[in-house]
Design a protein around this motif. Structure first.
Motif, PDB file in Angstrom:
ATOM      1  N   ARG A 152      77.534  57.524  -6.022  1.00  0.00           N
ATOM      2  CA  ARG A 152      77.448  58.273  -4.765  1.00  0.00           C
ATOM      3  C   ARG A 152      76.469  59.438  -4.928  1.00  0.00           C
ATOM      4  O   ARG A 152      76.767  60.396  -5.648  1.00  0.00           O
ATOM      5  CB  ARG A 152      78.823  58.799  -4.358  1.00  0.00           C
ATOM      6  CG  ARG A 152      79.818  57.709  -3.960  1.00  0.00           C
ATOM      7  CD  ARG A 152      81.149  58.334  -3.593  1.00  0.00           C
ATOM      8  NE  ARG A 152      82.019  57.384  -2.934  1.00  0.00           N
ATOM      9  CZ  ARG A 152      82.906  56.622  -3.553  1.00  0.00           C
ATOM     10  NH1 ARG A 152      83.024  56.705  -4.873  1.00  0.00           N
ATOM     11  NH2 ARG A 152      83.679  55.782  -2.879  1.00  0.00           N
ATOM     12  N   ASP A 176      68.897  46.231  -9.459  1.00  0.00           N
ATOM     13  CA  ASP A 176      69.560  47.363  -8.797  1.00  0.00           C
ATOM     14  C   ASP A 176      68.938  48.660  -9.311  1.00  0.00           C
ATOM     15  O   ASP A 176      69.470  49.332 -10.196  1.00  0.00           O
ATOM     16  CB  ASP A 176      71.051  47.350  -9.067  1.00  0.00           C
ATOM     17  CG  ASP A 176      71.782  48.432  -8.275  1.00  0.00           C
ATOM     18  OD1 ASP A 176      71.107  49.170  -7.525  1.00  0.00           O
ATOM     19  OD2 ASP A 176      73.014  48.542  -8.409  1.00  0.00           O
ATOM     20  N   ARG A 178      68.437  51.448  -7.628  1.00  0.00           N
ATOM     21  CA  ARG A 178      68.749  52.586  -6.764  1.00  0.00           C
ATOM     22  C   ARG A 178      68.753  53.939  -7.489  1.00  0.00           C
ATOM     23  O   ARG A 178      68.324  54.937  -6.905  1.00  0.00           O
ATOM     24  CB  ARG A 178      70.096  52.359  -6.060  1.00  0.00           C
ATOM     25  CG  ARG A 178      70.097  51.225  -5.044  1.00  0.00           C
ATOM     26  CD  ARG A 178      71.481  50.986  -4.473  1.00  0.00           C
ATOM     27  NE  ARG A 178      72.414  50.556  -5.517  1.00  0.00           N
ATOM     28  CZ  ARG A 178      73.721  50.387  -5.319  1.00  0.00           C
ATOM     29  NH1 ARG A 178      74.257  50.620  -4.129  1.00  0.00           N
ATOM     30  NH2 ARG A 178      74.495  49.985  -6.318  1.00  0.00           N
ATOM     31  N   PHE A 221      72.639  43.213  -1.529  1.00  0.00           N
ATOM     32  CA  PHE A 221      71.774  44.298  -1.077  1.00  0.00           C
ATOM     33  C   PHE A 221      70.836  43.778   0.018  1.00  0.00           C
ATOM     34  O   PHE A 221      71.287  43.171   0.973  1.00  0.00           O
ATOM     35  CB  PHE A 221      70.993  44.908  -2.238  1.00  0.00           C
ATOM     36  CG  PHE A 221      71.835  45.462  -3.335  1.00  0.00           C
ATOM     37  CD1 PHE A 221      72.914  46.283  -3.057  1.00  0.00           C
ATOM     38  CD2 PHE A 221      71.571  45.166  -4.669  1.00  0.00           C
ATOM     39  CE1 PHE A 221      73.709  46.809  -4.064  1.00  0.00           C
ATOM     40  CE2 PHE A 221      72.351  45.679  -5.688  1.00  0.00           C
ATOM     41  CZ  PHE A 221      73.423  46.499  -5.388  1.00  0.00           C
ATOM     42  N   ASP A 222      69.531  44.004  -0.156  1.00  0.00           N
ATOM     43  CA  ASP A 222      68.555  43.546   0.841  1.00  0.00           C
ATOM     44  C   ASP A 222      68.049  42.147   0.552  1.00  0.00           C
ATOM     45  O   ASP A 222      67.093  41.680   1.183  1.00  0.00           O
ATOM     46  CB  ASP A 222      67.353  44.510   0.874  1.00  0.00           C
ATOM     47  CG  ASP A 222      67.744  45.896   1.354  1.00  0.00           C
ATOM     48  OD1 ASP A 222      68.756  45.997   2.078  1.00  0.00           O
ATOM     49  OD2 ASP A 222      67.047  46.858   1.015  1.00  0.00           O
ATOM     50  N   LEU A 295      65.090  49.542  -3.907  1.00  0.00           N
ATOM     51  CA  LEU A 295      66.380  49.728  -3.260  1.00  0.00           C
ATOM     52  C   LEU A 295      66.737  51.208  -3.198  1.00  0.00           C
ATOM     53  O   LEU A 295      66.369  51.976  -4.087  1.00  0.00           O
ATOM     54  CB  LEU A 295      67.466  48.971  -4.026  1.00  0.00           C
ATOM     55  CG  LEU A 295      67.306  47.448  -4.103  1.00  0.00           C
ATOM     56  CD1 LEU A 295      68.505  46.834  -4.815  1.00  0.00           C
ATOM     57  CD2 LEU A 295      67.159  46.829  -2.711  1.00  0.00           C
ATOM     58  N   GLU A 296      67.455  51.579  -2.171  1.00  0.00           N
ATOM     59  CA  GLU A 296      67.888  52.964  -2.015  1.00  0.00           C
ATOM     60  C   GLU A 296      69.359  52.989  -1.630  1.00  0.00           C
ATOM     61  O   GLU A 296      69.876  52.085  -0.971  1.00  0.00           O
ATOM     62  CB  GLU A 296      67.060  53.671  -0.929  1.00  0.00           C
ATOM     63  CG  GLU A 296      65.581  53.805  -1.276  1.00  0.00           C
ATOM     64  CD  GLU A 296      64.808  54.560  -0.208  1.00  0.00           C
ATOM     65  OE1 GLU A 296      65.466  54.995   0.775  1.00  0.00           O
ATOM     66  OE2 GLU A 296      63.583  54.716  -0.361  1.00  0.00           O
ATOM     67  N   TYR A 297      70.045  54.045  -2.054  1.00  0.00           N
ATOM     68  CA  TYR A 297      71.428  54.232  -1.642  1.00  0.00           C
ATOM     69  C   TYR A 297      71.470  54.436  -0.131  1.00  0.00           C
ATOM     70  O   TYR A 297      70.661  55.178   0.427  1.00  0.00           O
ATOM     71  CB  TYR A 297      72.049  55.440  -2.326  1.00  0.00           C
ATOM     72  CG  TYR A 297      72.237  55.261  -3.823  1.00  0.00           C
ATOM     73  CD1 TYR A 297      73.175  54.357  -4.324  1.00  0.00           C
ATOM     74  CD2 TYR A 297      71.485  56.007  -4.722  1.00  0.00           C
ATOM     75  CE1 TYR A 297      73.351  54.203  -5.687  1.00  0.00           C
ATOM     76  CE2 TYR A 297      71.661  55.856  -6.102  1.00  0.00           C
ATOM     77  CZ  TYR A 297      72.588  54.950  -6.571  1.00  0.00           C
ATOM     78  OH  TYR A 297      72.758  54.794  -7.919  1.00  0.00           O
ATOM     79  N   GLU A 298      72.417  53.778   0.528  1.00  0.00           N
ATOM     80  CA  GLU A 298      72.518  53.868   1.984  1.00  0.00           C
ATOM     81  C   GLU A 298      73.758  54.610   2.445  1.00  0.00           C
ATOM     82  O   GLU A 298      73.883  54.944   3.616  1.00  0.00           O
ATOM     83  CB  GLU A 298      72.497  52.471   2.590  1.00  0.00           C
ATOM     84  CG  GLU A 298      71.175  51.708   2.324  1.00  0.00           C
ATOM     85  CD  GLU A 298      71.185  50.332   2.920  1.00  0.00           C
ATOM     86  OE1 GLU A 298      72.234  49.890   3.420  1.00  0.00           O
ATOM     87  OE2 GLU A 298      70.122  49.662   2.881  1.00  0.00           O
ATOM     88  N   GLN A 299      74.683  54.876   1.537  1.00  0.00           N
ATOM     89  CA  GLN A 299      75.927  55.565   1.886  1.00  0.00           C
ATOM     90  C   GLN A 299      76.115  56.785   0.998  1.00  0.00           C
ATOM     91  O   GLN A 299      75.434  56.948  -0.014  1.00  0.00           O
ATOM     92  CB  GLN A 299      77.131  54.624   1.728  1.00  0.00           C
ATOM     93  CG  GLN A 299      77.081  53.410   2.646  1.00  0.00           C
ATOM     94  CD  GLN A 299      78.261  52.480   2.415  1.00  0.00           C
ATOM     95  OE1 GLN A 299      78.660  52.254   1.281  1.00  0.00           O
ATOM     96  NE2 GLN A 299      78.818  51.947   3.490  1.00  0.00           N
ATOM     97  N   HIS A 300      77.025  57.657   1.407  1.00  0.00           N
ATOM     98  CA  HIS A 300      77.390  58.838   0.620  1.00  0.00           C
ATOM     99  C   HIS A 300      76.164  59.701   0.309  1.00  0.00           C
ATOM    100  O   HIS A 300      75.993  60.158  -0.816  1.00  0.00           O
ATOM    101  CB  HIS A 300      78.075  58.420  -0.681  1.00  0.00           C
ATOM    102  CG  HIS A 300      79.196  57.447  -0.488  1.00  0.00           C
ATOM    103  ND1 HIS A 300      80.384  57.806   0.118  1.00  0.00           N
ATOM    104  CD2 HIS A 300      79.284  56.122  -0.787  1.00  0.00           C
ATOM    105  CE1 HIS A 300      81.181  56.738   0.156  1.00  0.00           C
ATOM    106  NE2 HIS A 300      80.549  55.722  -0.380  1.00  0.00           N
ATOM    107  N   LEU A 301      75.355  59.915   1.322  1.00  0.00           N
ATOM    108  CA  LEU A 301      74.127  60.681   1.126  1.00  0.00           C
ATOM    109  C   LEU A 301      74.331  62.166   1.375  1.00  0.00           C
ATOM    110  O   LEU A 301      73.586  62.996   0.850  1.00  0.00           O
ATOM    111  CB  LEU A 301      73.024  60.142   2.044  1.00  0.00           C
ATOM    112  CG  LEU A 301      72.637  58.661   1.819  1.00  0.00           C
ATOM    113  CD1 LEU A 301      71.582  58.251   2.823  1.00  0.00           C
ATOM    114  CD2 LEU A 301      72.162  58.433   0.407  1.00  0.00           C
TER     115      LEU A 301
END
Length: 302
Positions: A152, A176, A178, A221-222, A295-301
């Motif tokens: 996170r 992965d 990220r 993921f994507d 890839l990038e984190y998309e949640q808990h930013l």
């Protein structure tokens, strides 16, 4: 094997043994730990929740013979409160952390822990209270260093800015990637990354086609399954040894502390170390990196 040094002076072998997959049979686990030591691995990663504490006890028993060696580093984790009936709940309170460290020390047969990590965490936790628990344990001499295991970004950034963490464990591999987005901040604070899942569930091994069909039918993921297949084929065309490729990718970052690999047999230990020692030119690693998605984190930013 190369050692990477934490701010506290603890030195982590470039590959660490993730002990979660050792199982509960000491007679089977002990030869795996012996193979790790023989291969130059000196960092052993466990957690209080693995097999309800049995994992810590096995690690402690197997390493007791080597307690006079000053190069062995043991890391364990806390935060998942284990009830007597086997159920768990998340508990990052100071009270639980300071009580449970004694249970881990007892199972590991140690007087102090080298590395104690929070096993997860959310931004809604009592963050300052949790941090103060680890700080107090350091002052009391029960732990040498502490860190967190998290994917996170908001939690990681809070600990980077407001604590004395020395390690961050995150899933990290060529696929992965990220954690790349956080590496500058992590390195700036002198913190080291413990990269778990380096071969991404077996996808970055010679058995990638079988793993792709069995574990990634719906993609991840994507990536669709077809896109993953195409990406892996492109990687193999650049460098057929996917395991060595992802290890070299991870080794290219100054923030790397240790690559955490699991093993259920002694041979897997030897194979992992063999792949770690395969040197792949930087230009090949960079070319491979260009084949995979950013890839990038998309949640808990926040």
């Amino acid at each position: 094997m190369q050692k990477n040094t934490l701010k506290s002076g603890l030195q982590l072998s470039e590959i660490g043994l993730g002990c979660m997959s050792l199982g509960t049979d000491y007679e089977k686990a002990q030869p795996i730990i012996e193979a790790a030591l023989e291969s130059g691995i000196t960092y052993f990663d466990t957690a209080d929740i693995y097999d309800k504490g049995i994992n810590e006890a096995i690690v402690g028993k197997a390493l007791k013979t080597y307690q006079n060696r000053d190069d062995i580093v043991i890391g364990t984790k806390v935060g998942n409160h284990l009830k007597d009936n086997g159920e768990t709940f998340w508990d990052p309170s100071k009270k639980y952390i300071k009580e449970n460290v004694k249970n881990s020390l007892r199972r590991l047969n140690l007087e102090h822990l080298d590395l104690y990590m929070l096993h997860g965490g959310t931004i809604e936790d009592p963050l300052d209270e949790t941090i103060s628990a680890f700080d107090e344990l350091k002052k009391e001499g029960l732990i040498k260093a502490y860190g967190i295991s998290s994917i996170r970004p908001n939690v990681i950034r809070y600990y980077l800015e407001n604590s004395e963490i020395e390690t961050i464990m995150s899933q990290f591999s060529l696929i992965d990637n990220r954690p790349e987005a956080l590496l500058n901040e992590i390195e700036h604070k002198g913190v080291k990354v413990l990269a778990r899942g380096p071969v991404f569930k077996g996808l970055l091994t010679q058995n990638y086609q079988k793993v792709l069909n069995e574990k990634f039918e719906d993609g991840i993921f994507d990536y669709s399954n077809a896109a993953l297949n195409q990406t892996l084929e492109s990687l193999v065309n650049i460098e057929p040894n996917l395991s060595a490729l992802t290890f070299n990718y991870l080794k290219s970052f100054n923030a790397l502390g240790s690559i955490i690999t699991g093993a259920s047999t002694p041979q897997q230990i030897k194979d992992n170390v063999k792949q770690l020692n395969v040197e792949i030119p930087n230009e090949i690693v960079e070319k491979a990196r260009q084949c995979v998605k950013n890839l990038e984190y998309e949640q808990h930013l926040k």
